[in-house]
Motif scaffolding. Structure first.
Motif, PDB file in Angstrom:
ATOM      1  N   ALA A 145      35.518  47.224  46.837  1.00 42.12           N
ATOM      2  CA  ALA A 145      35.429  47.072  48.290  1.00 42.12           C
ATOM      3  C   ALA A 145      35.944  45.708  48.721  1.00 42.12           C
ATOM      4  O   ALA A 145      36.648  45.585  49.737  1.00 42.12           O
ATOM      5  CB  ALA A 145      33.988  47.266  48.750  1.00 42.12           C
ATOM      6  N   MET A 146      35.613  44.682  47.945  1.00 38.50           N
ATOM      7  CA  MET A 146      36.119  43.352  48.260  1.00 38.50           C
ATOM      8  C   MET A 146      37.647  43.306  48.128  1.00 38.50           C
ATOM      9  O   MET A 146      38.326  42.635  48.903  1.00 38.50           O
ATOM     10  CB  MET A 146      35.478  42.309  47.342  1.00 38.50           C
ATOM     11  CG  MET A 146      33.997  42.074  47.598  1.00 38.50           C
ATOM     12  SD  MET A 146      33.651  41.296  49.206  1.00 38.50           S
ATOM     13  CE  MET A 146      33.443  42.728  50.279  1.00 38.50           C
ATOM     14  N   ALA A 147      38.187  44.034  47.151  1.00 37.82           N
ATOM     15  CA  ALA A 147      39.639  44.080  46.988  1.00 37.82           C
ATOM     16  C   ALA A 147      40.302  44.709  48.210  1.00 37.82           C
ATOM     17  O   ALA A 147      41.346  44.247  48.671  1.00 37.82           O
ATOM     18  CB  ALA A 147      40.009  44.846  45.728  1.00 37.82           C
ATOM     19  N   ARG A 148      39.693  45.762  48.737  1.00 33.32           N
ATOM     20  CA  ARG A 148      40.289  46.407  49.921  1.00 33.32           C
ATOM     21  C   ARG A 148      40.323  45.449  51.105  1.00 33.32           C
ATOM     22  O   ARG A 148      41.318  45.380  51.843  1.00 33.32           O
ATOM     23  CB  ARG A 148      39.502  47.670  50.264  1.00 33.32           C
ATOM     24  CG  ARG A 148      39.709  48.820  49.288  1.00 33.32           C
ATOM     25  CD  ARG A 148      39.133  50.109  49.809  1.00 33.32           C
ATOM     26  NE  ARG A 148      37.661  50.084  49.875  1.00 33.32           N
ATOM     27  CZ  ARG A 148      36.853  50.445  48.869  1.00 33.32           C
ATOM     28  NH1 ARG A 148      37.372  50.817  47.710  1.00 33.32           N
ATOM     29  NH2 ARG A 148      35.549  50.408  49.020  1.00 33.32           N
ATOM     30  N   LEU A 158      47.333  40.479  44.502  1.00 30.72           N
ATOM     31  CA  LEU A 158      46.249  41.104  43.749  1.00 30.72           C
ATOM     32  C   LEU A 158      46.765  41.456  42.363  1.00 30.72           C
ATOM     33  O   LEU A 158      47.680  42.251  42.203  1.00 30.72           O
ATOM     34  CB  LEU A 158      45.767  42.366  44.467  1.00 30.72           C
ATOM     35  CG  LEU A 158      44.620  43.130  43.814  1.00 30.72           C
ATOM     36  CD1 LEU A 158      43.357  42.282  43.726  1.00 30.72           C
ATOM     37  CD2 LEU A 158      44.350  44.428  44.579  1.00 30.72           C
ATOM     38  N   HIS A 159      46.175  40.838  41.331  1.00 29.51           N
ATOM     39  CA  HIS A 159      46.629  41.035  39.957  1.00 29.51           C
ATOM     40  C   HIS A 159      45.881  42.165  39.253  1.00 29.51           C
ATOM     41  O   HIS A 159      46.461  42.853  38.413  1.00 29.51           O
ATOM     42  CB  HIS A 159      46.460  39.745  39.149  1.00 29.51           C
ATOM     43  CG  HIS A 159      47.496  38.717  39.452  1.00 29.51           C
ATOM     44  ND1 HIS A 159      48.551  38.437  38.617  1.00 29.51           N
ATOM     45  CD2 HIS A 159      47.660  37.900  40.527  1.00 29.51           C
ATOM     46  CE1 HIS A 159      49.313  37.493  39.148  1.00 29.51           C
ATOM     47  NE2 HIS A 159      48.786  37.150  40.305  1.00 29.51           N
ATOM     48  N   GLU A 160      44.611  42.336  39.580  1.00 34.17           N
ATOM     49  CA  GLU A 160      43.817  43.340  38.867  1.00 34.17           C
ATOM     50  C   GLU A 160      42.582  43.683  39.689  1.00 34.17           C
ATOM     51  O   GLU A 160      41.992  42.812  40.337  1.00 34.17           O
ATOM     52  CB  GLU A 160      43.396  42.810  37.491  1.00 34.17           C
ATOM     53  CG  GLU A 160      42.657  43.837  36.629  1.00 34.17           C
ATOM     54  CD  GLU A 160      42.301  43.291  35.256  1.00 34.17           C
ATOM     55  OE1 GLU A 160      41.861  44.087  34.403  1.00 34.17           O
ATOM     56  OE2 GLU A 160      42.451  42.065  35.034  1.00 34.17           O
ATOM     57  N   VAL A 161      42.195  44.941  39.676  1.00 35.95           N
ATOM     58  CA  VAL A 161      40.936  45.346  40.288  1.00 35.95           C
ATOM     59  C   VAL A 161      40.308  46.439  39.434  1.00 35.95           C
ATOM     60  O   VAL A 161      40.975  47.398  39.049  1.00 35.95           O
ATOM     61  CB  VAL A 161      41.120  45.800  41.754  1.00 35.95           C
ATOM     62  CG1 VAL A 161      42.133  46.936  41.879  1.00 35.95           C
ATOM     63  CG2 VAL A 161      39.789  46.190  42.368  1.00 35.95           C
ATOM     64  N   THR A 162      39.035  46.255  39.084  1.00 32.68           N
ATOM     65  CA  THR A 162      38.254  47.228  38.326  1.00 32.68           C
ATOM     66  C   THR A 162      36.880  47.324  38.971  1.00 32.68           C
ATOM     67  O   THR A 162      36.602  46.680  39.985  1.00 32.68           O
ATOM     68  CB  THR A 162      38.102  46.808  36.851  1.00 32.68           C
ATOM     69  OG1 THR A 162      37.234  45.662  36.784  1.00 32.68           O
ATOM     70  CG2 THR A 162      39.450  46.443  36.219  1.00 32.68           C
ATOM     71  N   VAL A 167      40.983  40.265  41.099  1.00 32.46           N
ATOM     72  CA  VAL A 167      41.597  38.971  40.812  1.00 32.46           C
ATOM     73  C   VAL A 167      42.883  38.799  41.615  1.00 32.46           C
ATOM     74  O   VAL A 167      43.759  39.675  41.592  1.00 32.46           O
ATOM     75  CB  VAL A 167      41.922  38.837  39.306  1.00 32.46           C
ATOM     76  CG1 VAL A 167      42.565  37.488  39.019  1.00 32.46           C
ATOM     77  CG2 VAL A 167      40.668  39.037  38.459  1.00 32.46           C
ATOM     78  N   TRP A 168      42.993  37.656  42.306  1.00 31.24           N
ATOM     79  CA  TRP A 168      44.203  37.296  43.055  1.00 31.24           C
ATOM     80  C   TRP A 168      44.726  35.939  42.602  1.00 31.24           C
ATOM     81  O   TRP A 168      43.987  35.126  42.043  1.00 31.24           O
ATOM     82  CB  TRP A 168      43.910  37.153  44.554  1.00 31.24           C
ATOM     83  CG  TRP A 168      43.601  38.377  45.317  1.00 31.24           C
ATOM     84  CD1 TRP A 168      44.459  39.131  46.086  1.00 31.24           C
ATOM     85  CD2 TRP A 168      42.330  39.003  45.438  1.00 31.24           C
ATOM     86  NE1 TRP A 168      43.788  40.168  46.668  1.00 31.24           N
ATOM     87  CE2 TRP A 168      42.483  40.128  46.286  1.00 31.24           C
ATOM     88  CE3 TRP A 168      41.064  38.737  44.898  1.00 31.24           C
ATOM     89  CZ2 TRP A 168      41.424  40.959  46.622  1.00 31.24           C
ATOM     90  CZ3 TRP A 168      40.010  39.570  45.216  1.00 31.24           C
ATOM     91  CH2 TRP A 168      40.195  40.675  46.070  1.00 31.24           C
ATOM     92  N   ARG A 169      45.994  35.687  42.934  1.00 32.48           N
ATOM     93  CA  ARG A 169      46.565  34.358  42.800  1.00 32.48           C
ATOM     94  C   ARG A 169      47.641  34.191  43.866  1.00 32.48           C
ATOM     95  O   ARG A 169      48.197  35.185  44.355  1.00 32.48           O
ATOM     96  CB  ARG A 169      47.154  34.137  41.408  1.00 32.48           C
ATOM     97  CG  ARG A 169      47.379  32.662  41.073  1.00 32.48           C
ATOM     98  CD  ARG A 169      48.007  32.485  39.707  1.00 32.48           C
ATOM     99  NE  ARG A 169      48.017  31.081  39.302  1.00 32.48           N
ATOM    100  CZ  ARG A 169      48.726  30.609  38.299  1.00 32.48           C
ATOM    101  NH1 ARG A 169      49.485  31.429  37.560  1.00 32.48           N
ATOM    102  NH2 ARG A 169      48.696  29.338  37.993  1.00 32.48           N
TER     103      ARG A 169
END
Length: 246
Positions: A145-148, A158-162, A167-169
């Protein structure tokens, strides 16, 4: 329309002392442009065009509670010897061991002179080129949800979401990572540490704030009064500010 993280904002009773601690800890310089605000910045940092983040310490009258911060910094190291040397140097600067239920882990958990927790990581390949701050880490209930929300809110990649982390950079591939980690517990007190974001040149701050509200951000009243920045909270209640460029 885009927003970029520019400042890691830390509240402190003594902004000058805590700001000096973080500047010395990170090998950065101290700047102070107004009473009650002290920043630790890398050389050449420009908050109006940030590709990394600086640390901005703001004076408040309330001390930190015993509750663990839900936002903290992870510091990078390059070897076991470097990790040990950095931990020793930070303790000499006033850091103290902190216990947050970490158990037997290869990283070291410390707190700054006012009790704000942070970690000194063991060497990790992913953080080899981040500079002194490996990651800004946010405890959360639902990383997906935070990734969205945050992937729409800012222009970092956005590098990865599980189920366990997102994870972002920076899109330029420099500076620290931003990591939302699934963590037990619920948010019960205002965050002592939060992110400040800045619009890109030519972007309208009011339009950016309206866009964030449409994504699920809510207005936040922390007694800020009539100020040029806007205080908001993400869908899980993590506070953040959108800064004006002037």
């Amino acid at each position: 329309m885009t927003l970029r993280p520019a400042l890691v904002n830390i509240k402190a009773l003594d902004d000058s002392a805590v700001g000096r601690f973080w500047a010395e800890a990170l090998g950065w310089r101290v700047t102070s442009q107004e009473p009650g605000a002290t920043a630790a910045q890398p050389d050449g940092f420009d908050w109006l065009d940030p590709v990394t983040v600086c640390v901005d310490v703001i004076a408040v009258p309330e001390p930190k509670t015993t509750t663990k911060n839900r936002v903290h910094l992870d510091l990078a190291t390059t070897s076991a010897a470097h990790q040990a040397e950095l931990v020793a140097r930070l303790k000499a600067l006033g850091a103290t061991p902190a216990h947050v239920g970490q158990g037997n882990v290869p990283w070291t958990v410390l707190a700054d002179p006012e009790g704000n927790e942070f970690c000194v990581l063991e060497p990790r390949e992913i953080y080899r080129d981040t500079g002194p701050i490996a990651a800004v880490v946010v405890d959360c209930a639902d990383p997906r949800a935070m990734a969205r929300f945050w992937d729409e809110a800012m222009d970092w990649t956005l590098h990865e979401v599980t189920d366990d982390h997102a994870v972002w950079r920076s899109a330029k591939g420099v500076g620290p990572y931003l990591e939302f980690l699934r963590t037990p517990g619920v948010k019960t007190v205002p965050d002592r540490v939060h992110l400040d974001l800045v619009p890109d040149p030519g972007d309208d701050k009011a339009a950016e704030v309206a866009r964030l509200r449409a994504l699920g951000a809510t207005d936040l009243d922390v007694g800020q009064g009539d100020v040029p920045w806007t205080c908001l909270a993400d869908p899980e209640g993590h506070e953040f500010c959108v800064l004006a460029r002037s």
